[in-house]
Design a protein around this motif. Sequence first.
Motif, PDB file in Angstrom:
ATOM      1  N   GLU A 102     -51.488  16.027 -29.231  1.00 20.84           N
ATOM      2  CA  GLU A 102     -52.468  16.422 -30.254  1.00 20.84           C
ATOM      3  C   GLU A 102     -53.251  17.677 -29.874  1.00 20.84           C
ATOM      4  OE1 GLU A 102     -54.856  13.099 -31.471  1.00 20.84           O
ATOM      5  OE2 GLU A 102     -53.105  11.851 -31.909  1.00 20.84           O
ATOM      6  N   SER A 124     -39.713  14.767 -32.939  1.00 20.08           N
ATOM      7  CA  SER A 124     -40.675  13.821 -32.378  1.00 20.08           C
ATOM      8  C   SER A 124     -41.608  14.493 -31.374  1.00 20.08           C
ATOM      9  CB  SER A 124     -39.922  12.667 -31.703  1.00 20.08           C
ATOM     10  OG  SER A 124     -40.829  11.760 -31.118  1.00 20.08           O
ATOM     11  N   MET A 127     -44.071  16.864 -33.158  1.00 24.86           N
ATOM     12  CA  MET A 127     -45.115  16.095 -33.839  1.00 24.86           C
ATOM     13  C   MET A 127     -46.097  15.497 -32.840  1.00 24.86           C
ATOM     14  SD  MET A 127     -44.867  16.329 -37.096  1.00 24.86           S
ATOM     15  CE  MET A 127     -43.772  16.531 -38.515  1.00 24.86           C
ATOM     16  N   ARG A 128     -45.622  15.102 -31.671  1.00 24.86           N
ATOM     17  CA  ARG A 128     -46.514  14.584 -30.625  1.00 24.86           C
ATOM     18  C   ARG A 128     -47.602  15.580 -30.274  1.00 24.86           C
ATOM     19  NH1 ARG A 128     -47.000  15.929 -25.616  1.00 24.86           N
ATOM     20  NH2 ARG A 128     -45.063  17.172 -25.603  1.00 24.86           N
ATOM     21  N   HIS A 185     -43.165  10.825 -41.300  1.00 20.65           N
ATOM     22  CA  HIS A 185     -43.913  12.015 -41.672  1.00 20.65           C
ATOM     23  C   HIS A 185     -43.660  12.380 -43.141  1.00 20.65           C
ATOM     24  CE1 HIS A 185     -44.612  12.208 -37.427  1.00 20.65           C
ATOM     25  NE2 HIS A 185     -43.323  12.368 -37.172  1.00 20.65           N
ATOM     26  N   ARG A 256     -45.775  17.299 -42.807  1.00 19.29           N
ATOM     27  CA  ARG A 256     -47.069  16.942 -42.244  1.00 19.29           C
ATOM     28  C   ARG A 256     -46.910  15.704 -41.344  1.00 19.29           C
ATOM     29  NH1 ARG A 256     -52.021  19.898 -42.840  1.00 19.29           N
ATOM     30  NH2 ARG A 256     -52.040  20.883 -44.880  1.00 19.29           N
ATOM     31  N   LYS A 257     -47.601  15.733 -40.212  1.00 22.59           N
ATOM     32  CA  LYS A 257     -47.580  14.593 -39.296  1.00 22.59           C
ATOM     33  C   LYS A 257     -48.303  13.409 -39.925  1.00 22.59           C
ATOM     34  CE  LYS A 257     -49.018  13.204 -34.638  1.00 22.59           C
ATOM     35  NZ  LYS A 257     -49.608  13.668 -33.354  1.00 22.59           N
ATOM     36  N   SER A 258     -47.729  12.228 -39.744  1.00 25.60           N
ATOM     37  CA  SER A 258     -48.382  11.031 -40.248  1.00 25.60           C
ATOM     38  C   SER A 258     -49.710  10.825 -39.526  1.00 25.60           C
ATOM     39  CB  SER A 258     -47.481   9.811 -40.038  1.00 25.60           C
ATOM     40  OG  SER A 258     -47.131   9.688 -38.668  1.00 25.60           O
TER      41      SER A 258
END
Length: 259
Positions: A102, A124, A127-128, A185, A256-258
């Motif tokens: 993040e 993955s 997105m992490r 996502h 967009r990231k969940s």
Amino acid sequence: MLKFDAEVARLLDNAYQGADLTRRRQASFDALQPTPGETILDIGCGSGLLTAELARAVGENGRVIGIDPSDDMRSAGEKRCQDYNCVEFIDGVATDLPIEDERADKAVSVQVFEYIEDIAGAVSDAMRCLKPDGRLVVSDLHFGSFIWYSDNPQRMEQIRASWDQHFAAGDVPARLPGIMRRQGHHVESVAPVTLTDHVLKPDGMAIMLMHLMRQFAIANNHVEADMANDWFNEQISLARDGRFFFSITQFVVSARKSA
């Protein structure tokens, strides 16, 4: 691996700053929607053309992190971005990014995922690195959209079959939305950028590919050097006769990231 002499390196740099590749880079930039103060990852940043454009967009209060496994590319990027204090370049690959969880607001990757075996793993890991609701933009060619005229279709197919061996996946755009959705996502958009030439432009994508494909086929013994050179010279002749035609489509996928 492709190796470039000074002349081919010059042609590549010319093409990447030409209208064709600038347009597809602009499409990725527009999908990303960078804003002042954001932290953005440029995954597979290469020589830093997009990195510099992002640096101007985020400004001094933002941060752009260019990530690439090539020392030569990172060095070129550092030189290109030397006037931007908000930019840093680090060694890393798309499936194992050296970024904490993040850290970033957004991430972008242009023509990188087609060289990755584990596309789901790359999504993955990107997105992490993003904050909740962060945006990931991935832009890759779909080689199923490849159209290239030749009076010798069989020879053209042999050269294209050789080039197909230089990437891991030629259908990334078709697979990517499903992968992103399966990971939970939200896919915002899939936008095509079609590059079509009926003339052989000195700064276009076609001339760049002609040099790369000829060199790759010869270096890997996929065809005889005479055949590769004949293919190259035929395209020059077709252009001279007004019969040149080339087209391929890049797709820009935004998600967009969940939360």
